[in-house]
Design an enzyme around this catalytic site. Structure first.
Site, PDB file in Angstrom:
ATOM      1  N   ARG A  35       0.726  -1.062  -0.249  1.00 33.18           N
ATOM      2  CA  ARG A  35      -0.017  -0.052   0.086  1.00 33.18           C
ATOM      3  C   ARG A  35       0.863   1.414   0.107  1.00 33.18           C
ATOM      4  O   ARG A  35       0.451   2.297   0.689  1.00 33.18           O
ATOM      5  CB  ARG A  35      -0.981   0.007   1.247  1.00 33.18           C
ATOM      6  CG  ARG A  35      -1.540  -1.265   1.290  1.00 33.18           C
ATOM      7  CD  ARG A  35      -2.685  -1.771   0.182  1.00 33.18           C
ATOM      8  NE  ARG A  35      -3.695  -0.471  -0.055  1.00 33.18           N
ATOM      9  CZ  ARG A  35      -4.544  -0.667  -0.969  1.00 33.18           C
ATOM     10  NH1 ARG A  35      -4.520  -1.465  -1.890  1.00 33.18           N
ATOM     11  NH2 ARG A  35      -5.469   0.488  -1.213  1.00 33.18           N
ATOM     12  N   HIS A  36       2.024   1.139  -0.682  1.00 32.10           N
ATOM     13  CA  HIS A  36       2.893   2.263  -0.834  1.00 32.10           C
ATOM     14  C   HIS A  36       3.645   2.371  -2.115  1.00 32.10           C
ATOM     15  O   HIS A  36       4.318   1.466  -2.508  1.00 32.10           O
ATOM     16  CB  HIS A  36       3.696   2.288   0.393  1.00 32.10           C
ATOM     17  CG  HIS A  36       4.697   3.530   0.558  1.00 32.10           C
ATOM     18  ND1 HIS A  36       5.535   3.996  -0.236  1.00 32.10           N
ATOM     19  CD2 HIS A  36       4.561   4.434   1.684  1.00 32.10           C
ATOM     20  CE1 HIS A  36       6.102   5.273   0.388  1.00 32.10           C
ATOM     21  NE2 HIS A  36       5.327   5.543   1.549  1.00 32.10           N
ATOM     22  N   ASP A  37       3.571   3.235  -3.110  1.00 35.43           N
ATOM     23  CA  ASP A  37       3.680   3.422  -4.189  1.00 35.43           C
ATOM     24  C   ASP A  37       5.338   3.473  -4.546  1.00 35.43           C
ATOM     25  O   ASP A  37       5.864   2.668  -5.144  1.00 35.43           O
ATOM     26  CB  ASP A  37       3.193   4.614  -5.094  1.00 35.43           C
ATOM     27  CG  ASP A  37       3.403   5.716  -4.330  1.00 35.43           C
ATOM     28  OD1 ASP A  37       3.712   5.909  -3.291  1.00 35.43           O
ATOM     29  OD2 ASP A  37       2.935   6.983  -5.096  1.00 35.43           O
ATOM     30  N   THR A  61      13.473   9.952   1.641  1.00 34.03           N
ATOM     31  CA  THR A  61      12.021   9.849   1.945  1.00 34.03           C
ATOM     32  C   THR A  61      11.117   9.933   0.539  1.00 34.03           C
ATOM     33  O   THR A  61      11.733  10.357  -0.436  1.00 34.03           O
ATOM     34  CB  THR A  61      11.506  10.855   2.588  1.00 34.03           C
ATOM     35  OG1 THR A  61      10.283  10.796   3.289  1.00 34.03           O
ATOM     36  CG2 THR A  61      11.519  12.376   2.109  1.00 34.03           C
ATOM     37  N   SER A  62       9.918   9.246   0.679  1.00 32.95           N
ATOM     38  CA  SER A  62       9.250   9.086  -0.632  1.00 32.95           C
ATOM     39  C   SER A  62       9.273  10.590  -1.118  1.00 32.95           C
ATOM     40  O   SER A  62       9.077  10.740  -2.389  1.00 32.95           O
ATOM     41  CB  SER A  62       7.621   8.748  -0.205  1.00 32.95           C
ATOM     42  OG  SER A  62       7.698   7.648   0.290  1.00 32.95           O
ATOM     43  N   HIS A 109     -18.842  48.011 -24.382  1.00 24.99           N
ATOM     44  CA  HIS A 109     -19.685  47.541 -23.972  1.00 24.99           C
ATOM     45  C   HIS A 109     -20.675  46.660 -25.204  1.00 24.99           C
ATOM     46  O   HIS A 109     -21.865  46.548 -24.885  1.00 24.99           O
ATOM     47  CB  HIS A 109     -20.904  48.454 -23.491  1.00 24.99           C
ATOM     48  CG  HIS A 109     -20.169  49.625 -22.547  1.00 24.99           C
ATOM     49  ND1 HIS A 109     -19.931  49.266 -21.192  1.00 24.99           N
ATOM     50  CD2 HIS A 109     -19.698  50.602 -22.875  1.00 24.99           C
ATOM     51  CE1 HIS A 109     -19.261  50.344 -20.908  1.00 24.99           C
ATOM     52  NE2 HIS A 109     -19.130  51.105 -21.779  1.00 24.99           N
ATOM     53  N   SER A 239     -23.781  22.220 -38.637  1.00 28.60           N
ATOM     54  CA  SER A 239     -25.106  21.653 -37.684  1.00 28.60           C
ATOM     55  C   SER A 239     -25.662  20.468 -38.452  1.00 28.60           C
ATOM     56  O   SER A 239     -25.843  20.558 -39.418  1.00 28.60           O
ATOM     57  CB  SER A 239     -26.095  22.853 -37.642  1.00 28.60           C
ATOM     58  OG  SER A 239     -27.256  22.435 -36.992  1.00 28.60           O
ATOM     59  N   ARG A 253     -14.486  25.321 -28.608  1.00 26.35           N
ATOM     60  CA  ARG A 253     -13.771  24.048 -27.731  1.00 26.35           C
ATOM     61  C   ARG A 253     -12.728  24.871 -26.668  1.00 26.35           C
ATOM     62  O   ARG A 253     -12.332  24.573 -25.933  1.00 26.35           O
ATOM     63  CB  ARG A 253     -12.988  23.253 -28.763  1.00 26.35           C
ATOM     64  CG  ARG A 253     -12.395  22.189 -28.177  1.00 26.35           C
ATOM     65  CD  ARG A 253     -11.529  21.145 -29.210  1.00 26.35           C
ATOM     66  NE  ARG A 253     -12.568  20.871 -30.070  1.00 26.35           N
ATOM     67  CZ  ARG A 253     -12.227  20.096 -31.253  1.00 26.35           C
ATOM     68  NH1 ARG A 253     -10.885  19.974 -31.688  1.00 26.35           N
ATOM     69  NH2 ARG A 253     -13.203  19.839 -31.851  1.00 26.35           N
ATOM     70  N   SER A 284      -1.897  14.547  -2.034  1.00 26.83           N
ATOM     71  CA  SER A 284      -1.096  13.559  -3.078  1.00 26.83           C
ATOM     72  C   SER A 284      -1.983  13.371  -4.213  1.00 26.83           C
ATOM     73  O   SER A 284      -1.738  13.749  -5.325  1.00 26.83           O
ATOM     74  CB  SER A 284      -0.716  12.489  -2.303  1.00 26.83           C
ATOM     75  OG  SER A 284       0.118  11.480  -3.388  1.00 26.83           O
TER      76      SER A 284
END
Length: 434
Positions: A35-37, A61-62, A109, A239, A253, A284
């Site tokens: 459980r630790h990448d 450390t990580s 405007h 369209s 877009r 994380s």
């Protein structure tokens, strides 16, 4: 090793030989178990390097792995975006130069205002993007390396490894920072580098999103006026229901994605505000999403805007027609000045024009007709002294002020110098697959 720790050449060579020998299946199994990448990959790497296994991750450390990697990726991400942004600016610069003198109706405007030129309006877009170029460069150059700081940023583990020799710990920090291609490291950190750094990074990207949203909104409005359109392919369908439509889908877009980009800065703002003491892990998962998405979103928006800017279509006759509809009212001051020079009374002339302009406005608003103000001036004997001057008094180019000169000066003195570092990367058009 260079600072005196008992690390052999054989161990280093073994690690170097296995840099790309990554057993992702084993790493996934290790992570499921641990459980630790990071530790999953430490174990996987150690499995490939049995001689070096004892020293892999020594003192680290990580966040030495994760945060330093993030900073490298952020720097490299900026280096990918900057040439793309410069290319967009370059394409728009060519457009602005081409249409520097073409008069067009200005709007404030979204109401008709004084004339400007198509090129000058484009320079408003370019100026915003140049600010973004400068901001991205600054954010990239302000990045520092986390470096070698230990579990809570105190470097205690490294001080122990070097038996209390502070100078060697500092030298290790400097050497690792330099090897990663950074000139400086943050002098103080907790377990992580300050999450305010992420705010700075995403702020400049969000600001870029705002600039592009404004540009593409302008293009969409101009498309509605039929003055300027984005590229439209020969067989493109605007369209599914209305065959005649030419929807500005590329600009839409860009606006859609730009809104997403602008909202992403809220993530690092909240993350930085709730980092307890030296670090909490609620940053994380959030950062893995928002940092990557911000750069990916900025990347595709810039590609799309480049495609738009390489194929903008201008319709001068439509622009000229709209000017003719509005210019007569704008020319009233010029007409008054000409009449006074011809011996007329300013107040009498003002009253005559007021009456005629209101009559013309009624035709436009109540009857849906064209602006016939000039025809009324021509028909009024009072204005006979200046009838021959009316054409010159209504020349659109005389209403654009210094717009053409501003375009030339701005492009020469501010824009082109900013693009010099990117000259070798200016080539190549972008064709969008979809």
């Amino acid at each position: 090793q260079s600072l005196g720790l008992p690390i052999t050449d054989e161990q280093i060579q073994e690690m170097e030989a296995n840099l790309d020998n990554i057993d992702f299946k084993m790493a996934a199994e290790e992570e499921k178990k641990l459980r630790h990448d990071v530790m999953a990959h430490v174990h996987t790497f150690a499995h490939c390097c049995p001689k070096a296994a004892a020293i892999i991750h020594l003192g680290a450390t990580s966040c030495y792995v994760g945060d330093n990697t993030d900073l490298i990726v952020l720097r490299d991400g900026f280096n990918l975006l900057l040439p793309k942004l410069a290319r967009v600016i370059s394409r728009l610069t060519d457009f602005a130069e081409m249409y520097a003198d073409l008069p067009t109706l200005g709007f404030t405007h979204y109401q008709p205002a004084q004339l400007t030129t198509v090129g000058k309006r484009c320079c408003l877009w370019i100026q915003d993007l140049c600010m973004d170029l400068q901001n991205l460069e600054r954010a990239r150059d302000d990045l520092r390396f986390r470096g070698v700081k230990g579990t809570t940023g105190t470097q205690a583990s490294f001080l122990q490894l070097f038996e209390g020799d502070h100078s060697k710990v500092e030298e290790l920090d400097r050497l690792v920072t330099a090897k990663a291609g950074f000139k400086r490291a943050y002098m103080v950190t907790g377990q992580t580098y300050s999450r305010k750094v992420d705010i700075e990074v995403l702020s400049v990207l969000a600001s870029l999103g705002a600039s592009i949203h404004k540009i593409c909104t302008d293009i969409r409005l101009l498309a509605n006026l039929k003055e300027i359109e984005e590229p439209f392919e020969k067989d493109q369908i605007g369209s599914s229901a209305m065959p005649y439509k030419r929807n500005p889908m590329r600009s839409e877009r860009c606006c859609s994605l730009a809104r997403h980009l602008m909202t992403l800065v809220l993530d690092p703002l909240q993350t930085a505000s709730v980092q307890w003491f030296e670090r909490t892990l609620d940053d994380s998962a959030n950062r893995r999403v928002c940092l990557a998405e911000a750069f990916l979103t900025a990347d595709i928006i810039l590609s799309t805007l480049q495609n738009i800017s390489e194929g903008l279509v201008v319709y001068p006759k439509v622009i000229e027609r709209r000017i003719r509809q509005e210019l007569p009212f704008m020319a009233t001051e010029n007409i008054i000045m000409a009449m006074v020079k011809a011996g007329g009374n300013r107040q009498d002339c003002h009253e005559k024009i007021r009456v005629l302009s209101q009559q013309a406005a009624a035709v436009v608003k109540q009857e849906g007709g064209d602006n016939d103000f000039i025809a009324r001036v021509r028909a009024d004997p009072y204005f006979s002294p200046i009838h021959k001057q009316l054409e010159s008094l209504l020349d659109p180019s005389s209403f654009t002020g210094r717009a053409p000169q501003q375009v030339a000066k701005f492009l020469k003195e501010e824009v082109r110098p900013a693009l010099i570092p990117y000259q070798s990367k200016m080539g190549g058009k972008i064709e969008l697959a979809l």
